[in-house]
Design a protein around this motif. Structure first.
Motif, mmCIF file in Angstrom:
data_model
loop_
_atom_site.group_PDB
_atom_site.id
_atom_site.type_symbol
_atom_site.label_atom_id
_atom_site.label_comp_id
_atom_site.label_asym_id
_atom_site.label_seq_id
_atom_site.Cartn_x
_atom_site.Cartn_y
_atom_site.Cartn_z
ATOM 1 N N UNK A 16 52.500 34.230 57.802
ATOM 2 C CA UNK A 16 52.871 35.385 58.618
ATOM 3 C C UNK A 16 53.873 36.263 57.882
ATOM 4 N N UNK A 17 53.760 37.574 58.092
ATOM 5 C CA UNK A 17 54.728 38.546 57.586
ATOM 6 C C UNK A 17 54.773 39.724 58.554
ATOM 7 N N UNK A 18 55.970 40.038 59.012
ATOM 8 C CA UNK A 18 56.171 41.158 59.939
ATOM 9 C C UNK A 18 55.269 41.010 61.171
ATOM 10 N N UNK A 19 55.247 39.794 61.708
ATOM 11 C CA UNK A 19 54.474 39.438 62.909
ATOM 12 C C UNK A 19 52.964 39.598 62.722
ATOM 13 N N UNK A 20 52.540 39.668 61.467
ATOM 14 C CA UNK A 20 51.111 39.727 61.156
ATOM 15 C C UNK A 20 50.678 38.360 60.631
ATOM 16 N N UNK A 21 49.694 37.745 61.288
ATOM 17 C CA UNK A 21 49.173 36.442 60.875
ATOM 18 C C UNK A 21 47.869 36.663 60.115
ATOM 19 N N UNK B 50 42.274 18.099 56.067
ATOM 20 C CA UNK B 50 41.983 19.487 56.404
ATOM 21 C C UNK B 50 40.830 19.514 57.399
ATOM 22 N N UNK B 51 40.914 20.383 58.375
ATOM 23 C CA UNK B 51 39.897 20.404 59.433
ATOM 24 C C UNK B 51 39.205 21.762 59.522
ATOM 25 N N UNK B 52 39.976 22.818 59.777
ATOM 26 C CA UNK B 52 39.397 24.161 59.862
ATOM 27 C C UNK B 52 40.381 25.179 59.306
ATOM 28 N N UNK B 53 39.832 26.216 58.677
ATOM 29 C CA UNK B 53 40.634 27.273 58.082
ATOM 30 C C UNK B 53 40.155 28.627 58.595
ATOM 31 N N UNK B 54 41.083 29.524 58.760
ATOM 32 C CA UNK B 54 40.751 30.910 59.080
ATOM 33 C C UNK B 54 41.670 31.829 58.304
ATOM 34 N N UNK B 55 41.116 32.884 57.711
ATOM 35 C CA UNK B 55 41.977 33.823 56.986
ATOM 36 C C UNK B 55 41.359 35.213 56.997
ATOM 37 N N UNK B 56 42.234 36.195 56.825
ATOM 38 C CA UNK B 56 41.840 37.598 56.843
ATOM 39 C C UNK B 56 41.536 38.038 55.414
#
Length: 417
Positions: free
Chosen positions: A279-284, A299-305
């Motif tokens: 997180x940075x500046x309330x952005x995940x 490790x089970x599940x991953x999510x990323x932008x």
């Protein structure tokens, strides 16, 4: 007192209430045996609660006096084989389901990284002698015993020689999933020294950007409310990434989301799951769900932008490295990537494990047909996975398409006879 003079008691549990009542003794045995997180009662019961309807619970336990020494977590599935025939198959709780109420799930493998029987280490020989006798009894009730994702160290694999050469079943052993593990040990610098120079350099540089440069923060959920909120973000990020590839994503099916959420929360309450995010500046922009049990992080599940400005830092990988480093400080010795040996896993992997699948098909008409179906399905899967190789050699898409179509037709003809 030796086990020979004690009475071995076998019991079969068929109701959900009995399943729930087993929780305390079940988990005591799991802790003592050092089994995987997927053998915990919380994980097993959550799977059954979400997907077990229309199937028959069939948990077998063995006890000496009042001490539980073995659990065989099975269920029986009855499914329609063709218009005129139903068949019964016995599976591990947590296995891949080919038929389920509400339609097929968007997964083609077992839900767990590892599935196994749970046996007290002092009574391995005793239970090993019971396995063949038990399977001989079970194969009279079902048409096939289909056990998936068995780890290499399983008692079932050591009992394999005793299962061969039976006049009651056809035995088939095939390879299941490959799982990658990092043996992080008890010292971070010592673990890094086992990696290649470039990997070691990348990890140290990445963690410096977090710890020293504070490029972004890595946080961990501390309350159930926070865990649930970040899980929502995990689902959103995971789904968005797959949608960008015109694919549905595993959480497109609400049943999958409910299962992962309820299971993770149940484990979190006991300190066996965590959820980290960048997180940075309330952005995940990256979330990682993991399980923790028996000195192992899974490790089970991953999510990323993929469109975040922080993507260039590989935030998901940095969360992983952070978990490894802090895990060592908390007594964890192994980091398990679970399925797959992708490059981003192999660069840190110390050990590659090959799970197995055991199938015992009854020597009757239904058993033979199930056996042929399984063999043909395995061939078809292998054929599908290697079509691109054929296309390179053939250089002719039309011919490749014809081969694929006729292969399916031949398989269908064999199993329908």
């Amino acid at each position: 007192m030796g086990t020979v003079s004690l009475k071995l008691t076998e019991r079969v549990y068929r109701s959900e209430n009995d399943f729930q009542d087993l929780k305390k003794s079940w988990n005591n045995l799991v802790r003592f045996t050092g089994a995987d997180v997927f053998q915990l009662h919380e994980w097993q019961y959550s799977w059954w609660d979400n997907f077990g309807s229309n199937n028959e619970l069939y948990i077998i336990t063995y006890s000496l006096q009042d001490q539980l020494i073995a659990i065989l977590p099975f269920f029986i599935q009855e499914k329609k084989f063709n218009r005129f025939r139903f068949v019964k198959t016995l599976h591990f709780i947590g296995s891949h389901l080919t038929t389920i109420e509400g339609g097929i799930l968007p997964v083609n493998k077992a839900f767990a990284g590892y599935l196994d029987i749970i046996v007290h280490p002092d009574h391995v020989d005793l239970i090993s002698k019971k396995i063949r006798v038990l399977f001989e009894e079970l194969i009279q009730t079902v048409d096939q015993i289909n056990l998936d994702e068995i780890p290499e160290h399983s008692l079932l694999m050591h009992s394999l020689p005793s299962l061969r050469g039976s006049d009651k079943w056809i035995l088939n052993k095939t390879e299941a999933s490959v799982c990658s593990q990092c043996l992080i040990g008890s010292d971070w610098d010592r673990y890094l020294s086992t990696l290649s120079r470039s990997t070691r350099k990348n990890i140290r540089r990445g963690l410096r950007s977090i710890y020293d440069d504070e490029v972004f923060d890595i946080k961990e959920a501390e309350t159930e409310e926070e865990f649930d909120r970040i899980f929502d973000m995990l689902v959103r990020l995971h789904q968005n990434r797959w949608h960008q590839q015109d694919l549905p994503g595993i959480f497109a099916d609400k049943r999958m989301e409910d299962f992962f959420r309820s299971t993770a929360l149940n484990l979190f309450k006991n300190g066996w799951a965590s959820i980290h995010w960048a997180e940075k500046k309330q952005q995940i922009f990256a979330v990682e769900l993991s399980y923790h049990f028996n000195h192992t992080i899974y490790t089970v599940q991953t999510g990323y932008d993929t469109e975040s400005e922080y993507t260039r830092y590989s935030p998901s990988n940095l969360i992983i490295y952070h978990m490894m480093k802090t895990g060592i400080d908390n007594g964890y010795l192994v980091f398990d990537w679970l399925r797959g040996a992708e490059s981003y896993k192999s660069s840190t992997t110390s050990l590659v494990l090959q799970n197995q699948k055991l199938t015992l098909s009854a020597r009757n008409n239904s058993g033979y047909r199930l056996f042929l179906t399984e063999i043909s399905t395995n061939l078809l899967t292998k054929f599908q996975n290697e079509k691109w190789v054929l296309s390179v050699y053939l250089g002719n898409y039309t011919l490749l398409k014809a081969l694929n179509k006729n292969f399916k037709r031949v398989i269908f003809h064999i199993v329908s006879k």
